[in-house]
Design an enzyme around this catalytic site. Structure first.
Site, PDB file in Angstrom:
ATOM      1  N   ASP A  35       0.862  -1.189   0.000  1.00 29.93           N
ATOM      2  CA  ASP A  35       0.000   0.000   0.000  1.00 29.93           C
ATOM      3  C   ASP A  35       0.899   1.240   0.000  1.00 29.93           C
ATOM      4  OD1 ASP A  35      -1.775   2.054   0.397  1.00 29.93           O
ATOM      5  OD2 ASP A  35      -2.842   1.086   2.054  1.00 29.93           O
ATOM      6  N   TYR A 124      -2.306  19.777  -8.372  1.00 25.82           N
ATOM      7  CA  TYR A 124      -1.557  18.634  -8.902  1.00 25.82           C
ATOM      8  C   TYR A 124      -0.111  19.052  -9.177  1.00 25.82           C
ATOM      9  CZ  TYR A 124       0.262  15.405 -12.406  1.00 25.82           C
ATOM     10  OH  TYR A 124       1.069  14.548 -13.120  1.00 25.82           O
TER      11      TYR A 124
END
Length: 289
Positions: A35, A124
């Site tokens: 993860d 972003y």
């Protein structure tokens, strides 16, 4: 050589897994095996794997969603590179990371060089620049490749979206005042392999195909070349529209032109033209389809 590849399921990651395989052993954990949002787990995995090279193709790529899901975007685009750079330093290995044209201001008409001022216009871009800075400040041996308008025969991207829409739409409006350098995931992967094989000097490099084009011109070229492969299209008209007629949650750069002369000089190569890359990628996608 042992290579740890993160993000193997993405556009660039898929091509990297194929291209890097001749260089040595590839360790490419799936999202279920590692993860990437859990930084302690990432740190432990790298330390246990003890790679010679870390290739990070994992990233948050949903530009609009980054405006609201800031924590998740920052985690993948800034925190993950920071942890990987720290691991690379501690394990004396090289880190390869992929950044974006979105770190630049997105104005004017000059192609951005690695020395150009950075000033992202959306969140972003902020996260990608933070990731770059974290790596640069880590003291690790790294390669940061800033890419532009990435697409491939897999996953979601502009080329595949245009082909899907053309199957049912008679008319489309495509933005004509955003200019960039369409770049295939395959080219990014192939250049990465060459950089590792050539032991490219630590630093930041723009990595994109040669030439500049608007989204509208890119779309027109996609449709024109697709006809050569007997693509069945319902499309009759492609209208050029300005950015203001297609509002998005995240502001988009009008200028994503990339100067790749530093990379070309360092590797003694000439990057291919975007149109040649498009033809090859269209052929791969449409023949498979």
């Amino acid at each position: 050589m042992k290579i740890l590849l993160l993000g193997k399921s993405g556009q660039v990651g898929f091509e990297l897994k194929r291209a890097l395989s001749p260089l040595g052993i590839i360790v490419a954990p799936s999202r279920y095996e590692l993860d990437l949002a859990k930084m302690d787990a990432v740190n432990d995995f790298v330390n246990q794997t003890k790679p010679d090279v870390i290739v990070n193709a994992a990233a948050w790529t949903n530009v609009d969603a980054a405006e609201t899901e800031k924590e998740s975007a920052f985690g993948l685009n800034a925190e993950l590179p920071r942890i990987l750079a720290s691991c690379a330093k501690a394990n004396n290995c090289k880190l390869v990371h992929y950044s974006s044209d979105y770190v630049y201001p997105g104005i004017g008409t000059q192609a951005w060089s690695e020395e150009s001022k950075t000033s992202p216009i959306n969140y972003y871009g902020v996260t990608k620049l933070d990731g770059d800075h974290a790596i640069e400040n880590s003291g690790s041996d790294y390669l940061i490749f800033r890419t532009s308008w990435v697409y491939s025969a897999r996953r979601n991207n502009f080329m595949k979206t245009m082909l899907r829409l053309a199957e049912s739409k008679r008319e489309l409006g495509i933005i004509d005042d955003q200019i960039g350098s369409p770049t295939t995931a395959r080219l990014i992967a192939q250049t990465t392999v060459l950089a590792l094989h050539s032991n490219l000097k630590t630093g930041v490099y723009n990595l994109a195909a040669k030439g500049h084009v608007s989204w509208h011109q890119f779309a027109e070229s996609i449709f024109t070349k697709a006809k050569l492969f007997d693509f069945d299209s319902a499309l009759e008209k492609v209208n050029a529209i300005p950015t203001r007629e297609y509002p998005t949650p995240a502001k988009r750069p009008l200028n994503s032109r990339m100067n790749v002369s530093k990379l070309e000089s360092a590797l003694n190569i000439t990057m291919p033209n975007w149109e040649d890359e498009l033809a090859d990628t269209l052929e791969e996608y449409l023949e498979k389809k």
